[in-house]
Design a protein around this motif. Structure first.
Motif, PDB file in Angstrom:
ATOM      1  N   LEU A 307       0.670  -0.862   0.333  1.00 19.27           N
ATOM      2  CA  LEU A 307       0.477   0.007   0.193  1.00 19.27           C
ATOM      3  C   LEU A 307       1.351   1.145  -0.144  1.00 19.27           C
ATOM      4  N   VAL A 308       1.773   0.860   1.022  1.00 15.90           N
ATOM      5  CA  VAL A 308       2.762   2.362   0.638  1.00 15.90           C
ATOM      6  C   VAL A 308       3.533   2.160  -0.781  1.00 15.90           C
ATOM      7  N   LEU A 309       3.785   1.161  -1.393  1.00 14.90           N
ATOM      8  CA  LEU A 309       4.481   1.300  -2.641  1.00 14.90           C
ATOM      9  C   LEU A 309       3.395   2.275  -3.773  1.00 14.90           C
ATOM     10  N   SER A 310       2.418   2.177  -3.885  1.00 11.38           N
ATOM     11  CA  SER A 310       1.102   2.608  -4.447  1.00 11.38           C
ATOM     12  C   SER A 310       0.663   3.679  -4.505  1.00 11.38           C
ATOM     13  N   ARG A 311       1.044   4.014  -2.487  1.00  9.44           N
ATOM     14  CA  ARG A 311       1.511   4.962  -2.371  1.00  9.44           C
ATOM     15  C   ARG A 311       2.432   6.435  -2.866  1.00  9.44           C
ATOM     16  N   ILE A 312       3.976   5.578  -3.338  1.00  6.81           N
ATOM     17  CA  ILE A 312       4.451   6.696  -3.018  1.00  6.81           C
ATOM     18  C   ILE A 312       4.729   6.639  -4.944  1.00  6.81           C
ATOM     19  N   LYS A 313       4.598   5.353  -5.772  1.00  3.90           N
ATOM     20  CA  LYS A 313       4.428   5.624  -7.223  1.00  3.90           C
ATOM     21  C   LYS A 313       2.899   6.826  -8.023  1.00  3.90           C
ATOM     22  N   LYS A 314       2.253   6.943  -6.605  1.00  2.82           N
ATOM     23  CA  LYS A 314       1.168   7.717  -7.224  1.00  2.82           C
ATOM     24  C   LYS A 314       2.089   8.740  -6.829  1.00  2.82           C
ATOM     25  N   LEU A 315       2.662   9.514  -6.406  1.00  2.00           N
ATOM     26  CA  LEU A 315       2.835  10.482  -5.546  1.00  2.00           C
ATOM     27  C   LEU A 315       3.958  11.260  -7.073  1.00  2.00           C
ATOM     28  N   ILE A 316       4.740   9.715  -7.358  1.00  2.00           N
ATOM     29  CA  ILE A 316       5.487  10.087  -8.729  1.00  2.00           C
ATOM     30  C   ILE A 316       4.915  10.044  -9.918  1.00  2.00           C
ATOM     31  N   ARG A 317       4.280   9.897 -10.169  1.00  2.00           N
ATOM     32  CA  ARG A 317       3.185  10.163 -11.027  1.00  2.00           C
ATOM     33  C   ARG A 317       2.744  11.745 -11.161  1.00  2.00           C
ATOM     34  N   ASN A 318       2.342  12.281  -9.792  1.00  2.19           N
ATOM     35  CA  ASN A 318       1.955  13.721 -10.087  1.00  2.19           C
ATOM     36  C   ASN A 318       3.021  14.790 -10.177  1.00  2.19           C
ATOM     37  N   THR A 319       2.826  15.401 -11.527  1.00  2.00           N
ATOM     38  CA  THR A 319       4.135  16.522 -11.766  1.00  2.00           C
ATOM     39  C   THR A 319       4.478  17.665 -11.238  1.00  2.00           C
ATOM     40  N   ASP A 320       3.260  17.416  -9.856  1.00  2.00           N
ATOM     41  CA  ASP A 320       3.608  18.360  -9.418  1.00  2.00           C
ATOM     42  C   ASP A 320       4.704  18.569  -7.942  1.00  2.00           C
ATOM     43  N   ARG A 322       8.125  16.822  -8.860  1.00  2.00           N
ATOM     44  CA  ARG A 322       9.390  16.961  -9.712  1.00  2.00           C
ATOM     45  C   ARG A 322      10.497  17.227  -8.603  1.00  2.00           C
ATOM     46  N   LYS A 323      10.211  17.801  -7.797  1.00  2.00           N
ATOM     47  CA  LYS A 323      11.126  17.763  -7.337  1.00  2.00           C
ATOM     48  C   LYS A 323      11.932  17.446  -5.999  1.00  2.00           C
ATOM     49  N   PHE A 324      10.855  16.469  -5.932  1.00  2.00           N
ATOM     50  CA  PHE A 324      11.630  15.737  -5.010  1.00  2.00           C
ATOM     51  C   PHE A 324      11.374  14.264  -5.666  1.00  2.00           C
ATOM     52  N   LEU A 325      11.140  13.650  -6.513  1.00  2.00           N
ATOM     53  CA  LEU A 325      11.337  13.012  -7.912  1.00  2.00           C
ATOM     54  C   LEU A 325      12.941  11.798  -7.187  1.00  2.00           C
ATOM     55  N   ASN A 326      13.724  12.417  -6.440  1.00  2.00           N
ATOM     56  CA  ASN A 326      14.737  11.854  -6.310  1.00  2.00           C
ATOM     57  C   ASN A 326      14.859  10.648  -5.211  1.00  2.00           C
ATOM     58  N   ALA A 327      13.872  11.662  -3.764  1.00  2.00           N
ATOM     59  CA  ALA A 327      13.619  10.843  -2.710  1.00  2.00           C
ATOM     60  C   ALA A 327      12.813   9.976  -2.591  1.00  2.00           C
ATOM     61  N   LEU A 328      11.515  10.230  -4.291  1.00  2.00           N
ATOM     62  CA  LEU A 328      10.138   9.588  -4.147  1.00  2.00           C
ATOM     63  C   LEU A 328      10.682   8.191  -5.222  1.00  2.00           C
ATOM     64  N   TYR A 329      11.774   8.560  -6.057  1.00  2.00           N
ATOM     65  CA  TYR A 329      12.194   7.194  -7.096  1.00  2.00           C
ATOM     66  C   TYR A 329      13.101   6.341  -5.607  1.00  2.00           C
ATOM     67  N   TYR A 330      13.920   7.010  -5.116  1.00  2.55           N
ATOM     68  CA  TYR A 330      15.075   6.496  -3.666  1.00  2.55           C
ATOM     69  C   TYR A 330      13.743   5.281  -3.316  1.00  2.55           C
ATOM     70  N   GLN A 331      12.769   5.968  -2.129  1.00  2.00           N
ATOM     71  CA  GLN A 331      12.344   5.206  -1.067  1.00  2.00           C
ATOM     72  C   GLN A 331      11.515   4.645  -2.182  1.00  2.00           C
ATOM     73  N   ALA A 332      10.991   4.560  -3.313  1.00  2.73           N
ATOM     74  CA  ALA A 332      10.784   3.327  -4.233  1.00  2.73           C
ATOM     75  C   ALA A 332      11.770   1.976  -3.908  1.00  2.73           C
ATOM     76  N   GLY A 333      12.304   2.057  -4.392  1.00  2.00           N
ATOM     77  CA  GLY A 333      13.236   1.292  -4.765  1.00  2.00           C
ATOM     78  C   GLY A 333      14.105   0.905  -3.894  1.00  2.00           C
ATOM     79  N   VAL A 334      14.150   1.250  -2.070  1.00  2.00           N
ATOM     80  CA  VAL A 334      13.827   0.921  -1.026  1.00  2.00           C
ATOM     81  C   VAL A 334      12.821  -0.593  -1.043  1.00  2.00           C
TER      82      VAL A 334
END
Length: 695
Positions: A307-320, A322-334
């Motif tokens: 559920l948390v991974l789904s939540r992170i992926k939803k945030l990644i798809r939100n173009t607003d 973009r400046k947090f993508l480095n941390a969002l991508y990393y946490q999705a990878g973890v």
């Protein structure tokens, strides 16, 4: 009528002059000075103060990987600014003083205005202040001094208000600021007492507003943090983030509260706090996004992680976001790594590194994860490259972190390993060519030359296509109404210039800047198409067969040296895999290969001893016994044989002999440092004949 007008004018100015006096307690005097202070001097001072605060917010960069400071400001204890205030009107000042006055910070200007308000508009008559704005001036004075790191003068200003204006409407705010200043001078116990007294009075009289209560509990948390009272910090932050009147600070308090729970290993409490903050619409956007990331960090690898991974992926798809993508991508990878989706995790870590908005500190974590993944796959060379990347982007500020020191130690062994692996690969390639016949070498390099010619042509064509695309794209942009002159000229476009330079050098070569450059003797013939000219091909050493054939060593001594270095590297690799990386399979592979390749007996004893230990470790008793028999039967007098026959009794003997070797080495080295080379060589010869075994 004119006389009446003149009388009125004279009366007005007389009244105005009389109202300027700060010694007369009249309605006109009080209101004149109060209004002038509030809407002139203090207004300008407050504006400068707010501008200074904004500068602090802009300069301060939070590292969300570590616990945030409660107050988002970093004071430099070694740099305390001393303001140079602007001289009063009418004073003679020189150019140097004017320059110093012009370099005042916004907080200095705020202090200047506060001082001016007190000096020119204070109405202290018979011990009572009649101007209601003077207490505001002192508060502004104290706050301006606080942000210029002059905490004791700030406390003096706050104390003046508390002593002379005990019933002022800003008395509670002043006491909170005084407590914060005391915390900064490491007088946190006094700050705790004063804040607790203030909050206890509030419980009885209900006099503090919600905003003041938030500020008081925030300051109390700062004081307890200085005394390392973690539980008290938790209690204070919980109370400070309850009402959310000051949105920025309340969200910060709640985020820090979640970080403390996470540090304590209370993952459930941390998740609850971060979930509340992530869903808190009043919180600033950056804290809500970071709360989602921290929520993922504190989620176990169970069904909840999906559920948390789904939540992170939803945030990644939100173009607003973009400046947090480095941390969002990393946490999705973890999260993917926790679910054993290694390939998906690697993709997310790579995306984290490529994010446009990024920090070097964030990159260290992504590189470390990729390095660990490669290490687990036993791809040590690739792992070392990733660890090198970690160290290359680590700043001095974080260079001594335990995590970075651990990576540096780990990478030290990998660096040695990579050196030996590269040496083995290089020497193997050269020795393979040496073993070929002349015709085989010729065929091999002809195929290689064709391959690089084809690749170079493809690269050259790609450059030309890119150049043409850039030109057509620029023209089309102009057609759509781009009226800017910049970029229309060829030499304004750096990409086009680089492509043009590459094409010029391809056709004309490296021509000197001189007259009649076209007719200089270069041996290169200009062509009209994009194919490689035969003359150019002949003159390019990369395309000449002789370039490669002459590079192959033919000297028997050089070939023997290549073989020896390769074999020594294989032996060292076996030791590294065995002792440092605890990888018996790769250690055996290297030892077996060097055992097969070496024709001399110098290393046979040590190799068989190590192979016996490795096979015994893997439970292969048959091969372990085979190598043990070689050591015991062929080298019965060696220390290795003694250790294998009596593993418990002979260790001290081996160690003592090793100590003896070390002492002998130190003696030889000492002679060498004294420039007694003949004596050193003589001792080396004695040691060589005595210690024939290489360990």
């Amino acid at each position: 009528m004119g006389k009446v007008s003149n009388v009125f004018t004279v009366s007005f100015f007389t009244l105005l002059i009389l109202s300027c006096s700060v010694k007369k307690d009249t309605f006109i005097n009080r209101n004149y000075h109060s209004l002038t202070t509030k809407y002139n001097v203090l207004f300008n001072g407050t504006e400068a103060y707010e501008m200074g605060l904004q500068e602090i917010r802009d300069k301060h960069q939070d590292n969300f990987w570590k616990r945030l400071p409660i107050e988002p400001i970093t004071f430099d204890d070694k740099k305390i600014a001393i303001p140079v205030l602007k001289p009063s009107v009418g004073m003679n000042i020189n150019e140097e003083e004017e320059e110093l006055s012009a370099n005042l910070t916004n907080f200095d200007r705020a202090e200047e205005k506060a001082v001016k308000a007190v000096q020119m508009h204070s109405m202290n008559i018979e011990g009572y202040e009649k101007n209601q704005q003077i207490d505001d001036a002192y508060l502004l004075l104290g706050k301006a001094r606080y942000y210029t790191q002059r905490f004791i003068p700030a406390i003096e200003a706050f104390n003046y208000i508390i002593a002379n204006y005990p019933k002022a409407n800003l008395i509670y705010e002043t006491k909170i600021w005084r407590a914060k200043a005391n915390i900064r001078i490491e007088n946190e116990n006094l700050a705790i007492e004063s804040l607790k007294l203030l909050l206890e009075v509030d419980k009885n009289e209900k006099s503090l507003t919600d905003l003041q209560r938030e500020e008081a509990y925030t300051a109390l948390a700062m004081a307890y943090e200085k005394t390392d009272s973690v539980q008290k910090v938790i209690e204070s932050l919980t109370l400070a983030s309850r009402t959310f009147k000051q949105k920025e600070q309340a969200a910060r308090n709640q985020f820090i509260l979640g970080q403390i729970y996470s540090e304590q290993g209370k993952k459930d409490s941390a998740r609850m706090v971060f979930k509340q903050l992530a869903d808190q619409k009043k919180a600033p956007f950056k804290y809500r996004i970071r709360a989602n990331i921290e929520l993922a960090k504190n989620t176990e690898n169970d069904s909840a992680s999906v559920l948390v991974l789904s939540r992170i992926k939803k945030l990644i798809r939100n173009t607003d976001n973009r400046k947090f993508l480095n941390a969002l991508y990393y946490q999705a990878g973890v999260l993917e790594l926790g679910r054993n989706n290694v390939d998906n995790a690697a993709i997310y870590f790579e995306k984290s590194l490529r994010a446009k908005v990024n920090t070097n500190y964030q990159k260290t974590y992504a590189y470390e994860q990729l390095g660990n993944m490669a290490f687990d796959k036993q791809n040590y060379v690739l792992a070392g490259s990733y660890y090198d990347s970690v160290l290359s982007v680590t700043s001095k500020e974080f260079d001594q972190e335990k995590r970075i020191r651990r990576i540096r130690r780990k990478n030290k062994g990998l660096t040695t390993l990579r050196t030996y692996e590269e040496l083995v690969a290089t020497n193997d390639s050269i020795l393979k060519l040496v073993a070929m016949s002349d015709s085989e070498r010729t065929t091999y390099f002809q195929e290689y030359i064709k391959k690089i010619q084809k690749q170079d042509e493809e690269n050259r064509q790609q450059l030309l296509n890119s150049q043409n695309f850039g030109s057509s794209f620029g023209s089309s942009m102009g057609a759509f109404g781009n009226t800017s002159k910049k970029g229309k000229w060829y030499f304004y476009n750096t990409q086009s210039v680089s492509f043009g330079k590459a094409e010029f050098e391809r056709v004309w070569g490296n021509r000197p800047l001189a007259d009649n450059w076209r007719f200089s003797d270069t041996g290169v013939v200009k062509t009209t198409d994009n194919t490689i000219d035969s003359n150019e091909s002949d003159k390019n050493p990369r395309y000449e067969l002789a370039t490669y054939l002459t590079a192959i060593p033919t000297n028997p001594e050089a070939i023997a040296k290549l073989t020896e270095n390769r074999n020594d590297a294989l032996y060292q690799l076996g030791l590294i895999y065995k002792e440092q990386f605890k990888n018996p399979e790769l250690a055996i592979a290297n030892f077996e290969r060097v055992r097969e390749l070496r024709k001399d007996k110098d290393l046979e004893l040590a190799i068989n001893y190590h192979l016996h230990q490795l096979y015994d470790q893997l439970g292969d008793t048959e091969k372990a016994k085979f190598h043990k028999d070689i050591v015991v039967n062929q080298y019965p007098d060696s220390q290795f044989a003694k250790v294998l026959l009596s593993p418990n009794t002979e260790i001290e003997t081996v160690l003592s002999e090793e100590d003896e070797v070390v002492k002998a080495y130190k003696a030889v080295y000492y002679l060498y440092k004294l420039d007694k080379y003949e004596n050193a060589i003589e001792n080396i010869d004695k040691l060589t004949s005595r210690y024939k075994i290489r360990i």
